[in-house]
Design an enzyme around this catalytic site. Structure first.
Site, PDB file in Angstrom:
ATOM      1  CG  HIS A   1      -2.692   3.524   3.633  1.00 50.97           C
ATOM      2  ND1 HIS A   1      -3.245   3.406   2.387  1.00 50.97           N
ATOM      3  CD2 HIS A   1      -2.711   2.279   4.178  1.00 50.97           C
ATOM      4  CE1 HIS A   1      -3.582   2.142   2.178  1.00 50.97           C
ATOM      5  NE2 HIS A   1      -3.274   1.439   3.245  1.00 50.97           N
TER       6      HIS A   1
ATOM      7  CB  CYS B   1      -0.908   0.022   1.226  1.00 58.15           C
ATOM      8  SG  CYS B   1      -2.047  -1.356   1.308  1.00 58.15           S
TER       9      CYS B   1
ATOM     10  CG  ASN C   1      -6.265  -0.439   2.356  1.00 58.12           C
ATOM     11  OD1 ASN C   1      -5.714   0.107   1.408  1.00 58.12           O
ATOM     12  ND2 ASN C   1      -5.591  -1.037   3.323  1.00 58.12           N
TER      13      ASN C   1
HETATM   14  O1  UT7 Z   1      -2.721  -1.265   4.256  1.00 53.87           O
HETATM   15  C1  UT7 Z   1      -2.641  -2.083   5.357  1.00 53.87           C
HETATM   16  C2  UT7 Z   1      -3.731  -3.083   5.286  1.00 53.87           C
HETATM   17  N1  UT7 Z   1      -4.172  -3.665   6.524  1.00 53.87           N
HETATM   18  C3  UT7 Z   1      -4.683  -2.967   7.581  1.00 53.87           C
HETATM   19  O2  UT7 Z   1      -4.667  -1.784   7.633  1.00 53.87           O
HETATM   20  C4  UT7 Z   1      -5.285  -3.803   8.685  1.00 53.87           C
HETATM   21  C5  UT7 Z   1      -5.016  -3.246  10.050  1.00 53.87           C
HETATM   22  N2  UT7 Z   1      -5.870  -3.932  11.040  1.00 53.87           N
HETATM   23  C6  UT7 Z   1      -7.143  -3.591  11.247  1.00 53.87           C
HETATM   24  O3  UT7 Z   1      -7.656  -2.654  10.638  1.00 53.87           O
HETATM   25  C7  UT7 Z   1      -7.914  -4.342  12.294  1.00 53.87           C
HETATM   26  O4  UT7 Z   1      -7.038  -5.210  12.991  1.00 53.87           O
HETATM   27  C8  UT7 Z   1      -9.080  -5.181  11.699  1.00 53.87           C
HETATM   28  C9  UT7 Z   1     -10.163  -4.240  11.195  1.00 53.87           C
HETATM   29  C10 UT7 Z   1      -8.589  -6.071  10.579  1.00 53.87           C
HETATM   30  C11 UT7 Z   1      -9.698  -6.055  12.781  1.00 53.87           C
HETATM   31  O5  UT7 Z   1     -10.154  -5.260  13.855  1.00 53.87           O
HETATM   32  P1  UT7 Z   1      -9.783  -5.647  15.335  1.00 53.87           P
HETATM   33  O6  UT7 Z   1     -10.478  -4.694  16.223  1.00 53.87           O
HETATM   34  O7  UT7 Z   1      -8.290  -5.764  15.443  1.00 53.87           O
HETATM   35  O8  UT7 Z   1     -10.490  -7.067  15.471  1.00 53.87           O
HETATM   36  P2  UT7 Z   1      -9.809  -8.449  15.844  1.00 53.87           P
HETATM   37  O9  UT7 Z   1      -8.941  -8.928  14.740  1.00 53.87           O
HETATM   38  O10 UT7 Z   1      -9.239  -8.339  17.216  1.00 53.87           O
HETATM   39  O11 UT7 Z   1     -11.090  -9.398  15.881  1.00 53.87           O
HETATM   40  C12 UT7 Z   1     -12.105  -9.245  16.864  1.00 53.87           C
HETATM   41  C13 UT7 Z   1     -13.197 -10.258  16.573  1.00 53.87           C
HETATM   42  C14 UT7 Z   1     -12.651 -11.674  16.350  1.00 53.87           C
HETATM   43  O12 UT7 Z   1     -13.550 -12.568  16.956  1.00 53.87           O
HETATM   44  P3  UT7 Z   1     -13.215 -13.204  18.399  1.00 53.87           P
HETATM   45  O13 UT7 Z   1     -11.926 -13.940  18.200  1.00 53.87           O
HETATM   46  O14 UT7 Z   1     -13.098 -12.026  19.321  1.00 53.87           O
HETATM   47  O15 UT7 Z   1     -14.399 -14.076  18.650  1.00 53.87           O
HETATM   48  C15 UT7 Z   1     -12.710 -11.857  14.872  1.00 53.87           C
HETATM   49  O16 UT7 Z   1     -12.870 -13.190  14.472  1.00 53.87           O
HETATM   50  O17 UT7 Z   1     -13.892  -9.915  15.384  1.00 53.87           O
HETATM   51  C16 UT7 Z   1     -13.951 -11.055  14.502  1.00 53.87           C
HETATM   52  N3  UT7 Z   1     -13.960 -10.588  13.135  1.00 53.87           N
HETATM   53  C17 UT7 Z   1     -15.083 -10.217  12.503  1.00 53.87           C
HETATM   54  N4  UT7 Z   1     -16.376 -10.208  12.909  1.00 53.87           N
HETATM   55  C18 UT7 Z   1     -17.298  -9.759  12.017  1.00 53.87           C
HETATM   56  C19 UT7 Z   1     -12.910 -10.395  12.286  1.00 53.87           C
HETATM   57  N5  UT7 Z   1     -13.341  -9.925  11.122  1.00 53.87           N
HETATM   58  C20 UT7 Z   1     -14.698  -9.807  11.226  1.00 53.87           C
HETATM   59  C21 UT7 Z   1     -15.708  -9.358  10.358  1.00 53.87           C
HETATM   60  N6  UT7 Z   1     -16.989  -9.343  10.808  1.00 53.87           N
HETATM   61  N7  UT7 Z   1     -15.453  -8.916   9.106  1.00 53.87           N
END
Ligand code: UT7
Length: 334
Positions: A252, A119, A282
């Site tokens: 970004h 990115c 993104n």
């Molecule tokens: O250019 C760079 C590209 N990448 C990024 O910028 C990604 C950077 N990271 C993020 O933006 C965040 O980490 C995410 C948006 C990807 C995830 O948010 P988070 O607050 O860190 O959530 P998490 O990964 O801690 O997940 C929390 C929960 C999990 O469930 P459990 O384990 O707590 O039961 C996930 O399985 O949310 C669940 N989960 C979802 N639930 C509904 C993960 N993705 C989803 C989804 N819908 N799409």
């Protein structure tokens, strides 16, 4: 690496962007995977994203952006002597998508190549084009950033699917009378590469069936919130500028929480931040030029505005630039 401008002023003199027509809302995605509009909005701030048609490849998205940027700069393809396309989703491994674009634009005098920095690609490409102009190797460069990540996503993986969208943006770089780029700060932490990668896409794992984006969201989140702040602070210090002087902040567009965190830590007020992640998700290398184009359309880029851009992404990489925006009348006629 970090450096400040010390020669003839060089600036952006043309800007263009393009996104595909098809809009996918969070509710649309909730029909495909176990997710909800509420979760996506709360965790990312993304409301909808654009997705390319099956027949659309990178050059199809980039071409209209390039044509718009050239028109904005009052230039033809034949005037260019450099085209850099920043992308991780080229039409194919080779020939370079930049060369395909060069042909379509009639840029018969231009060197054309693709650049891969996740990115952050657009920021790396911007710095390279600046360096080519500053070193006297080129006079008119087209820098294109874009990705068609929808083609390499796992459409059953909710943890990546909801984040990304397709789009492209392009800028023309030229010598100008005043203003322009003040400096760049770029870097990479290769050890973090496994947190955002596409295994099975190259010569190491060529027989690996895993050809989709894989991401450790939490690690990338931690990296992003750290690097957006440290890179901007380093560059501002190097350029002898303070954060209070920044008129327009173009980070970004990955996640509204990351943007808010960086802006808060840096001390940049809300009304100076450009945010369009809600509409496009993104778009990887397309994210910063698309946000710049939005800022211009909203009349936020005025002559002399101090613009801070910071990208981050796969690599893990990052890149910042600081510039004074240049109005048309300040440009040197070619
Ligand atoms: O250019 C760079 C590209 N990448 C990024 O910028 C990604 C950077 N990271 C993020 O933006 C965040 O980490 C995410 C948006 C990807 C995830 O948010 P988070 O607050 O860190 O959530 P998490 O990964 O801690 O997940 C929390 C929960 C999990 O469930 P459990 O384990 O707590 O039961 C996930 O399985 O949310 C669940 N989960 C979802 N639930 C509904 C993960 N993705 C989803 C989804 N819908 N799409």
């Amino acid at each position: 690496m970090i450096g400040t401008a010390n020669g003839r002023p060089i600036s952006i003199t043309g800007l263009g962007c393009y996104v595909p027509d098809r809009v996918l809302s969070n509710d649309d995605l909730a029909q495909m995977v176990d997710t909800s509009d509420e979760w996506i909005m709360e965790r990312t701030g993304i409301r909808e994203r654009r997705v390319a048609a099956p027949e659309q490849a990178m050059s199809d998205l980039a071409l209209p952006a390039c044509e718009q940027a050239l028109e904005d700069a009052g230039m033809r393809g034949a005037d260019l002597d450099l085209i850099i396309m920043a992308t991780v989703t080229p039409d194919m491994a080779f020939p370079a998508t930049a060369a395909i674009l060069g042909d379509l634009l009639g840029a018969t005098e231009a060197a054309c190549y693709d650049l891969s920095a996740g990115c952050t690609g657009f920021m790396y490409a911007l710095a390279q084009a600046y360096g080519m102009l500053a070193g006297g190797l080129a006079e008119r460069a087209l820098v294109v950033g874009g990705d068609v990540l929808s083609k390499i996503l796992d459409w059953t993986d909710r943890s990546t699917l909801v984040l990304f969208g397709d789009g492209a943006g392009a800028v023309v770089l030229e010598n100008v009378r005043g203003g322009g780029f003040l400096g760049f700060e770029l870097g990479a932490e290769g050890a973090g590469g496994v947190h955002l990668w596409l295994p099975g896409s190259g010569s190491r794992h060529f027989d690996d069936p895993e050809t989709f984006v894989k991401m450790n969201g939490r690690e990338v989140f931690k990296f992003a919130t750290r690097i957006l702040v440290s890179s901007a602070e380093k560059l501002l210090r190097e350029c002898g500028r303070s954060v209070e002087e920044v008129d327009v902040y173009v980070p970004h567009q990955a996640n509204v929480r990351i943007i808010d965190h960086a802006a808060r830590k840096l001390g940049i007020p809300q009304d100076r931040i450009v945010v369009n992640v809600d509409r496009y998700g993104n778009t990887s290398s397309g994210s910063i030029p698309l946000a710049l184009a939005d800022a211009e359309a909203e009349g936020r880029l005025r002559d002399g505005s101090l613009v801070l851009m910071t990208g981050m992404g796969a690599g893990l990489t990052w890149g910042s630039s600081l510039m004074h925006w240049t109005e048309q009348q300040e440009r040197i006629a070619a």
